[in-house]
Design an enzyme around this catalytic site. Structure first.
Site, short mmCIF file in Angstrom:
data_model
loop_
_atom_site.label_atom_id
_atom_site.label_comp_id
_atom_site.label_asym_id
_atom_site.label_seq_id
_atom_site.Cartn_x
_atom_site.Cartn_y
_atom_site.Cartn_z
CG ASP A 14 -5.30 -0.53 -2.08
OD1 ASP A 14 -5.66 0.65 -2.29
OD2 ASP A 14 -4.90 -0.92 -0.97
CB CYS A 27 0.11 21.83 10.79
SG CYS A 27 -0.26 20.20 10.23
CE1 TYR A 37 -1.40 -0.07 -9.73
CE2 TYR A 37 -3.38 -1.45 -9.76
CZ TYR A 37 -2.53 -0.57 -10.39
OH TYR A 37 -2.79 -0.19 -11.68
CD GLU A 58 3.93 -2.73 -4.23
OE1 GLU A 58 2.71 -2.62 -4.04
OE2 GLU A 58 4.71 -1.76 -4.38
CB CYS A 83 0.02 15.59 16.24
SG CYS A 83 -1.11 15.36 14.86
CB CYS A 112 -6.20 18.56 10.71
SG CYS A 112 -5.42 17.12 11.39
CB CYS A 150 -5.08 21.18 16.72
SG CYS A 150 -3.46 21.18 15.97
CB CYS A 209 -6.22 6.44 -1.18
SG CYS A 209 -4.94 6.41 -2.42
CD GLN A 243 -4.18 1.22 3.61
OE1 GLN A 243 -4.33 2.40 3.93
NE2 GLN A 243 -4.50 0.77 2.42
N1 SAH Z 1 -2.83 -2.99 -1.04
C1 SAH Z 1 -1.75 -2.50 -0.21
C2 SAH Z 1 -1.00 -1.32 -0.81
C3 SAH Z 1 -1.81 -0.19 -1.36
S1 SAH Z 1 -0.91 1.30 -1.70
C4 SAH Z 1 -2.25 -2.19 1.17
O1 SAH Z 1 -3.44 -2.10 1.44
O2 SAH Z 1 -1.42 -2.04 2.07
C5 SAH Z 1 -0.56 1.19 -3.39
C6 SAH Z 1 0.62 0.30 -3.71
O3 SAH Z 1 0.77 0.33 -5.13
C7 SAH Z 1 1.97 0.74 -3.13
O4 SAH Z 1 2.53 -0.35 -2.44
C8 SAH Z 1 2.81 1.10 -4.37
O5 SAH Z 1 4.17 0.76 -4.22
C9 SAH Z 1 2.16 0.25 -5.44
N2 SAH Z 1 2.29 0.70 -6.83
C10 SAH Z 1 2.31 1.97 -7.31
N3 SAH Z 1 2.34 1.97 -8.66
C11 SAH Z 1 2.32 0.68 -9.07
C12 SAH Z 1 2.32 0.04 -10.34
N4 SAH Z 1 2.35 0.73 -11.47
N5 SAH Z 1 2.28 -1.31 -10.36
C13 SAH Z 1 2.25 -2.04 -9.22
N6 SAH Z 1 2.24 -1.48 -8.00
C14 SAH Z 1 2.29 -0.14 -7.89
#
Ligand code: SAH
Length: 392
Positions: free
Chosen positions: A321, A22, A252, A273, A99, A25, A16, A348, A223
């Site tokens: 999540d 950038c 989430y 969500e 990329c 990475c 790269c 994450c 994702q």
């Molecule tokens: N589980 C899903 C999304 C994970 S990302 C997947 O795997 O695709 C985290 C998510 O949390 C996002 O969609 C974001 O909009 C949401 N989020 C962020 N803060 C939040 C809160 N306080 N309450 C509920 N959801 C929330």
């Protein structure tokens, strides 16, 4: 096999030319082997005090994995349009045509768009003067069925010759299935604005993960590495050890992915969500996959959980999540009150995960094992999934 991969990796690692500018990475110039070792060690440092950290789940072919590509548009000194990414920490655009971590087809579409601009007299937006139209382009591609969404982010809703522009774009890339104009007139670092016009197709694409079909709209979180996401979700479901009788919460939940995949293995699922567009997608995904035992709610995960606990509702398993900032004590307190016996925590950001694990321990939950999953090769980002069991 392993050896082959690492040889290829070594050859390409220096490939790269842009990595210095950038900044995306941070692991450029390193073998894939080394990257995985570093991530393993970092995860062990952060989570090893809570539970056993299993070997990182690697990506077999760690290239061109990003199914979402974003390019910012600008002009060079001679006034010619350029597209690429902001140089780290600046508002200077580093031109990018290809990329090694982005989807190649999406990159090619962005180059085509850039090349079409002059003949349609479309000016790129100038942050300083506020003059010009095109600000960003976002391309999302389904790796499972090839559907492609192109989002043209414009500074104003007025888009002269948009139909002919879309026609010319489709002529070059007939594989594009939908084109959306997103209007972002604000002076902001957010890429997308509120208002959208669908210029071609349905306004969304679909993608299949773990046997379920998901609708993805421009603003929903999805994702970005589908190959590794399937492994992550499969591990999360395995760790949940569902028997078919459980009351499950997917917190989430985004567009409902984890909950809808889990639904086949439990009695019922509720998803919560914050983002209203994602919740709409989740409800559509429920109907699209004919999952009758899942429901989705819009709200803050913490408030929603407190509501459940105050109503005296009982849960068996919680998937969570959260974003990089992690969860809240309010949320974790309420998890404990619902009596959940198991929590599968996908993160994450292992730093906030470690913080939250500590609080979970205080509330009587013991971490069982943690699995790092390499979702973002060539970068230092770490994803991990952990299971917590309520102490008897
Ligand atoms: N589980 C899903 C999304 C994970 S990302 C997947 O795997 O695709 C985290 C998510 O949390 C996002 O969609 C974001 O909009 C949401 N989020 C962020 N803060 C939040 C809160 N306080 N309450 C509920 N959801 C929330």
């Amino acid at each position: 096999m392993e050896k082959k991969i690492s040889q290829k990796t070594e050859k390409k690692a220096d490939g790269c030319q842009l990595s210095q500018k950038c900044g995306g990475c941070t692991y450029q110039g390193m073998t894939y082997e080394k990257q995985c070792k570093l991530k393993q060690r970092r995860t062990e440092e952060l989570l090893g005090g809570f539970c056993k950290v299993q070997p990182i789940i690697r990506m077999e072919n760690p290239y061109h994995y990003r199914n979402k590509v974003h390019a910012v548009f600008d002009r060079d000194r001679k006034g010619k349009p350029v597209s690429g990414i902001y140089q780290e920490g600046t508002h200077r655009v580093v031109p990018v045509d290809t990329c090694m971590i982005e989807d190649e087809k999406s990159d090619a579409i962005i180059v085509t768009i850039r090349n079409l601009l002059p003949s349609f007299k479309i000016k790129v937006y100038d942050e300083d003067t506020g003059y010009g139209l095109l600000r960003h382009v976002l391309v999302r591609r389904s790796f499972s069925n090839g559907q492609i969404m192109v989002v043209l982010v414009t500074a104003s809703p007025v888009f002269p010759s948009k139909n002919n522009f879309v026609k010319a774009l489709l002529k070059e890339h007939p594989e594009i299935t939908t084109v959306i104009q997103n209007v972002n007139g604000r002076n902001t670092s957010m890429v997308l604005g509120q208002k959208e016009n669908v210029l071609y197709g349905k306004g969304y694409i679909e993608d299949t993960l773990c046997g379920c079909v998901f609708r993805i709209s421009s603003k929903s979180f999805y994702q970005i590495n589908p190959v590794q996401t399937e492994k992550l979700y499969a591990k999360a479901i395995e760790l949940a050890d569902l028997k078919g009788t459980e009351n499950v919460l997917d917190a989430y939940c985004g567009i409902g992915t984890i909950g809808l995949i889990a639904a086949a293995h439990c009695r019922q699922v509720a998803g919560v969500e914050l983002n209203p567009d994602a919740v709409k997608d989740a409800v559509n995904n429920r109907n699209r996959n004919k999952v009758e035992n899942a429901r989705f709610f819009r709200g803050d995960a913490g408030e929603f959980m407190v509501g459940l606990a105050n109503d005296g509702q009982k849960l068996d398993v919680v998937f969570m999540d959260p974003p990089r900032s992690g969860s809240t004590e309010e949320f974790i307190d309420a998890v404990e009150q619902t009596g959940a016996k198991r929590v599968v925590y996908i993160s994450c950001n292992p730093e906030t995960l470690a913080r939250d694990l500590q609080y979970f321990e205080k509330k009587g939950y013991q971490a069982g094992e943690a699995w790092p999953v390499d979702m973002f090769p060539w970068t230092d980002s770490i994803e991990a999934v952990t299971v917590l069991n309520r102490k008897k």
